[in-house]
Design an enzyme around this catalytic site. Structure first.
Site, short mmCIF file in Angstrom:
data_model
loop_
_atom_site.label_atom_id
_atom_site.label_comp_id
_atom_site.label_asym_id
_atom_site.label_seq_id
_atom_site.Cartn_x
_atom_site.Cartn_y
_atom_site.Cartn_z
N SER A 1 0.87 -1.17 0.00
CA SER A 1 0.00 0.00 0.00
C SER A 1 0.91 1.22 0.00
O SER A 1 1.93 1.21 -0.70
CB SER A 1 -0.93 -0.07 1.21
OG SER A 1 -1.90 0.93 1.15
N HIS B 1 -2.77 -1.03 -3.29
CA HIS B 1 -3.87 -0.07 -3.14
C HIS B 1 -3.51 1.19 -3.89
O HIS B 1 -2.39 1.67 -3.80
CB HIS B 1 -4.07 0.30 -1.67
CG HIS B 1 -4.35 -0.88 -0.78
ND1 HIS B 1 -4.07 -0.88 0.55
CD2 HIS B 1 -4.88 -2.09 -1.07
CE1 HIS B 1 -4.44 -2.05 1.07
NE2 HIS B 1 -4.92 -2.80 0.10
N ASP C 1 -4.34 -4.64 5.84
CA ASP C 1 -4.58 -5.59 4.76
C ASP C 1 -3.32 -6.44 4.54
O ASP C 1 -2.21 -5.95 4.67
CB ASP C 1 -4.91 -4.80 3.47
CG ASP C 1 -5.64 -5.64 2.44
OD1 ASP C 1 -6.10 -6.74 2.78
OD2 ASP C 1 -5.75 -5.18 1.29
#
Lengths: 270, 195
Positions: free
Chosen positions: B18, B45, B138
């Protein structure tokens, strides 16, 4: 996560007992969706879940509603809508009557988006928008034209990015956390349940939109559905898919010409 | 860390990240040779708007070719696949990739957990999962799934990560097979499937 064999048993039973055929759905996604309902509804053993599905039609309906993905938004992928607005609608506008099919419309956000664009192009009065889905519950939401207000800011941004120049808030009335879209947008909409897996063509259209539905199907079913669309599309009509979907493995490329950079194809011959 | 835990027949290396992971990817991917005998799948992401830029940037820098991820694209060794924004990326038994627009998981779509879990199911002990920098939790659950299925889990050393939260979270809640600095991750990848 449920087991593969459990999933296959469920697929067989749902088909045998209710006639809904999920046999050609992509397994990775379907398995996640079924597992999700299984745990969401508090089941511990798969046979309990299975017997509930078999014996309780209401529950089976709920399960099907839950496993079909109903995430959608207004003016999803604004550049796609910009192309529709700038390139496709002017071409459709030359026709005396415009027939549009939203296949797998879910809760209808994209149908209302289309109606807004047609209205702004001065074409809504001579258009009819058929909107279908396998899931009867989402169609009820779609009919109502009531969407959560918390999403409206994103939708207004999408609307603007897709070339919209009006005041977006003119299209709805906000109340109790919801936005109710104006009735003059839904006047030309016809909602009905339709299953792309088993139902046939029901009309001829100038534009068919089926966005982010084919991703849930395997290659064979994709082929069937694309051919169903082909049967339902007038020559020089348009087929629009999701940004990561294609017709290229499903139908002869000499019949269709891709339009601009978007996932829009024009049927160039019968 | 089990230094000797080696995968002989790795088919897929899946990398999740991310915030801050792009920098790590750009320190790793350009130095991976074209001849690798596995596929690299990247799940990061990002905003919906910068759809193409990540692909373009990696394609520009890497020796490996980036294959555009369309629904049901075949997964082949020697290519990089990047999860498109706003879709979950899933793995099918026939070695194709499929997409799903269902609800966000960990506020993310694509979600690293979703892709890691799906890859673990299909590729079991032929899979390596690498989790990079990020400020979100995540990936932790996904790494667990990869290990449980017999695959290898690698976490970027939080000290070398721009945003240490994500690797830290994985280290806190799982026992990664390897915790490696960025340059060590590159060396690790070069060693895969080498005798």
């Amino acid at each position: 996560m449920i087991e593969d064999i459990e999933l296959e048993t469920l697929i067989n039973d749902v088909y045998e007992y209710y006639g809904f055929d999920f046999g050609s759905y992509s397994r990775a996604s379907l398995k996640r969706r079924v597992s999700r309902v299984f745990y969401l509804d508090g089941f511990k053993h798969f046979h309990d879940f299975l017997s509930k599905v078999r014996t309780d039609p209401e529950y089976c309906k709920r399960m099907i509603d839950e496993i079909t993905v109903n995430v959608t938004e207004m003016f999803r992928d604004p550049s796609f809508y910009l192309t529709l607005r700038k390139e496709i609608l002017p071409l459709l506008g030359t026709k005396p009557f415009i027939r549009i099919w939203h296949a797998g419309c879910s809760t209808g956000e994209e149908v209302y988006s289309m109606a807004i664009m047609l209205k702004e192009a001065g074409l809504l009065h001579k258009s009819i928008l058929y909107a279908t889905d396998i899931n009867a519950s989402v169609l009820e939401t779609a009919k109502s034209g009531i969407f959560p207000l918390r999403m409206i800011k994103d939708y207004a941004d999408n609307y603007r990015d897709s070339g919209g120049q009006q005041d977006f808030s003119d299209y709805y009335i906000a109340n109790y956390g919801f936005a109710k879209f104006n009735d003059n947008l839904s006047e030309k909409m016809v909602f009905s349940q339709h299953n792309l897996v088993s139902d046939t063509s029901f009309n001829e259209f100038d534009l068919i939109l089926c966005r982010n539905v084919l991703i849930y199907f395997d290659n064979n079913l994709q082929k069937r559905v694309i051919n169903l669309f082909d049967d339902s599309l007038a020559v020089l009509g348009f087929l629009a898919l999701g940004t990561k979907e294609t017709i290229k493995y499903s139908i002869s490329q000499t019949k269709y010409k891709q339009f601009a950079k978007e996932k829009i194809w024009r049927k160039i011959k019968e | 860390m089990e230094e000797n835990k080696r995968i002989k027949d790795c088919k897929v290396v899946i990398i999740g990240g991310s915030a801050g992971s792009l920098q790590a990817l750009l320190q790793i991917l350009p130095f991976v040779e074209k001849t690798i005998s596995f596929a690299i799948v990247i799940v990061v992401h990002r905003k919906n708007t910068d759809e193409q830029t990540l692909e373009d940037l990696i394609a520009l820098k890497a020796k490996l070719k980036v294959k555009e991820v369309e629904d049901k694209v075949k997964l082949e060794a020697g290519f990089i696949y990047i999860a498109p924004s706003n879709y979950h990326l899933l793995f099918e038994k026939n070695e194709t990739l499929s997409l799903d627009t269902s609800e966000k998981i960990n506020y993310s779509r694509p979600s690293i957990d979703v892709s890691f879990e799906s890859a673990a199911e299909i590729y079991t002990n032929h899979l390596i999962g690498i989790l990079l920098s990020g400020s979100n939790s995540d990936g932790t659950v996904g790494l667990k799934a990869i290990q449980a299925a017999g695959g290898i889990s690698v976490v970027q050393n939080p000290l070398s990560a721009d945003m240490p939260y994500m690797p830290n979270n994985a280290i806190l809640h799982t026992t990664p097979d390897f915790v490696l600095k960025t340059e060590e991750i590159l060396e690790f990848i070069k060693e895969i499937n080498q005798e």
